[in-house]
Enzyme design. Structure first.
Site, PDB file in Angstrom:
ATOM      1  N   HIS A 377      -7.451 -10.775  -5.026  1.00 36.92           N
ATOM      2  CA  HIS A 377      -6.235 -10.346  -4.331  1.00 36.92           C
ATOM      3  C   HIS A 377      -5.063 -11.284  -4.587  1.00 36.92           C
ATOM      4  O   HIS A 377      -3.915 -10.950  -4.288  1.00 36.92           O
ATOM      5  CB  HIS A 377      -6.517 -10.247  -2.833  1.00 36.92           C
ATOM      6  CG  HIS A 377      -5.634  -9.258  -2.136  1.00 36.92           C
ATOM      7  ND1 HIS A 377      -4.626  -8.558  -2.764  1.00 36.92           N
ATOM      8  CD2 HIS A 377      -5.600  -8.839  -0.835  1.00 36.92           C
ATOM      9  CE1 HIS A 377      -4.017  -7.760  -1.917  1.00 36.92           C
ATOM     10  NE2 HIS A 377      -4.591  -7.913  -0.724  1.00 36.92           N
ATOM     11  N   ASP A 381      -2.749  -6.558  -6.431  1.00 37.12           N
ATOM     12  CA  ASP A 381      -2.412  -5.967  -5.145  1.00 37.12           C
ATOM     13  C   ASP A 381      -3.371  -4.819  -4.831  1.00 37.12           C
ATOM     14  O   ASP A 381      -3.946  -4.197  -5.737  1.00 37.12           O
ATOM     15  CB  ASP A 381      -0.978  -5.446  -5.147  1.00 37.12           C
ATOM     16  CG  ASP A 381       0.049  -6.573  -5.277  1.00 37.12           C
ATOM     17  OD1 ASP A 381      -0.274  -7.699  -4.839  1.00 37.12           O
ATOM     18  OD2 ASP A 381       1.140  -6.328  -5.821  1.00 37.12           O
TER      19      ASP A 381
END
Length: 406
Positions: A377, A381
């Site tokens: 992450h 995204d």
């Protein structure tokens, strides 16, 4: 000093008188040996563990055995794979410098081979002799006035009584334990898994896809595909192709963080996880963006078979940009795979199960598969991860899109 000079003069004199004897003596004293060293294993790997190639002996060969050129005598297990140690010459094993489970360094001496030893003579099996037929003996002349005695039938030997088996009840509450050293491959896998957990801000997203279209494609064209390429058409080639097209569409999934920079790859090197008796290894398919379904299937089949026998080179297991894990091969319905360091994402495919779904405005039983994508992450995204997995789903559900690249 005087004694040495006299000894040398006597030797030269004897050599001039008996040259043939001295030449034969010199030839018997010359011994040519070859020393086998631990070969280069891979970049940044400096040591390994000696493992056996055969289960019948400590090493593949023993001291005194004769070996031929390129015959494997042992293997060195590293954190990435096992590398065979092969004999560079024909000869007899004279000495080993390391035993099984010993840790050895690159460049160290491993074995010594005597090149002057002659190979063992081959013994040919003797032909079996046919049993000679018993010739009837001429009847002996019986004396007159005597009655011929009727021979008695031989009595069959009495069968011996078999000993009764002694019943040994199992030990009640036996709690045995075994302590076995971990191999280099397992140690490296454990280290990388923990590094993956500690390094990445890892999240996993899920989706499901209808396998009806791709299953129909396999059923209709599978025989022709196998006839042309010599391998079976499986789901793996479709998922590798779909993932490759999706990676080029969403390059963040195919990138990696390097310090304060993000590195994006304009090519796709697909790492395909393979389970072997020694642990999980990850061979890499290079430049999947240029490969057809047939080329993908042939490469996967070849690497999978060589992975089971330990014949993969170390260069074939480094440098991947994205990974696929086929958890469905073991019956898994759903999983959250760990990212393969230093990549940024891994996709897992699972077993196909018939489930009730809405299709054509009615409930139908369709072959369904869950997909999962674990991603870093910090770089990827959630939007891109979801779109990537959704794109893979759409390509699998309608394989025609892969043909026209939409």
């Amino acid at each position: 000093m005087l004694r040495t000079a006299l000894l040398a003069r006597n030797i030269l004199k004897a050599q001039s008188l008996h040259p043939v004897f001295f030449r034969s003596l010199a030839s018997t004293l010359v011994v040519s040996v070859a020393t086998i060293q631990i070969p280069s294993l891979a970049e940044s790997i400096t040591e390994g563990t000696v493992k056996s190639l055969r289960s019948t002996c400590a090493l593949s060969v023993d001291v005194g055995d004769y070996v031929k050129v390129d015959e494997a005598i042992a293997s060195i297990e590293t954190g990435k794979a096992a590398v065979d140690i092969k004999s560079p010459v024909d000869g007899k094993i004279v000495k080993f410098f390391a035993d099984v489970d010993a840790t050895v360094l690159v460049g160290n001496d491993f074995a010594v081979i005597d090149e002057t030893a002659s190979p063992p003579a081959e013994t040919k099996p003797k032909p079996e002799e046919k049993p000679k037929s018993a010739e009837p003996k001429a009847e002996e002349a019986k004396p007159k006035g005597t009655k011929s005695e009727v021979p008695k039938a031989p009595q069959a030997p009495k069968p011996k009584a078999e000993p009764k088996p002694v019943y040994e009840p199992p030990a009640a509450g036996a709690r045995n334990t075994r302590r076995v050293p971990m191999g280099k491959l397992r140690e490296a896998a454990a280290s990388r898994m923990k590094e993956s957990q500690n390094t990445y801000a890892m999240l996993t997203t899920f989706n499901e896809c209808d396998m009806s279209a791709i299953s129909t494609l396999r059923k209709d064209l599978g025989a022709d595909f196998s006839k042309k390429y010599g391998v079976e058409l499986t789901f793996m080639s479709a998922f590798i192709k779909a993932a490759t097209m999706s990676l080029l569409k969403y390059p963040a999934i195919n990138g990696v963080i390097d310090g304060k920079h993000a590195v994006y790859h304009d090519y796709v090197d697909m790492s395909v996880e393979v389970a072997t008796p020694k642990g999980i290894i990850v061979p890499v398919l290079r430049n999947c963006e240029f490969m057809s379904f047939g080329e993908i299937e042939k490469s996967v089949a070849d690497m999978g078979s060589r992975a089971q026998t330990g014949a993969l080179a170390l260069e074939e297991m480094v440098g991947g940009t994205f990974s696929i894990s086929n958890c469905g091969a073991y019956g898994a319905l759903l999983s959250t795979p760990l990212i393969n360091v230093p990549q940024s994402a891994v996709m897992a495919i699972h077993s196909v199960k018939s489930r009730a779904v809405m299709a054509n405005e009615r409930v139908e039983a369709r072959p369904m598969m869950y997909l999962s994508l674990s991603y870093d992450h910090r770089l990827v995204d959630g939007r891109e991860a979801v779109f990537f997995l959704k794109n893979v789903k759409e390509l699998i559900e309608d394989p025609r899109k892969m043909l026209i690249d939409i």
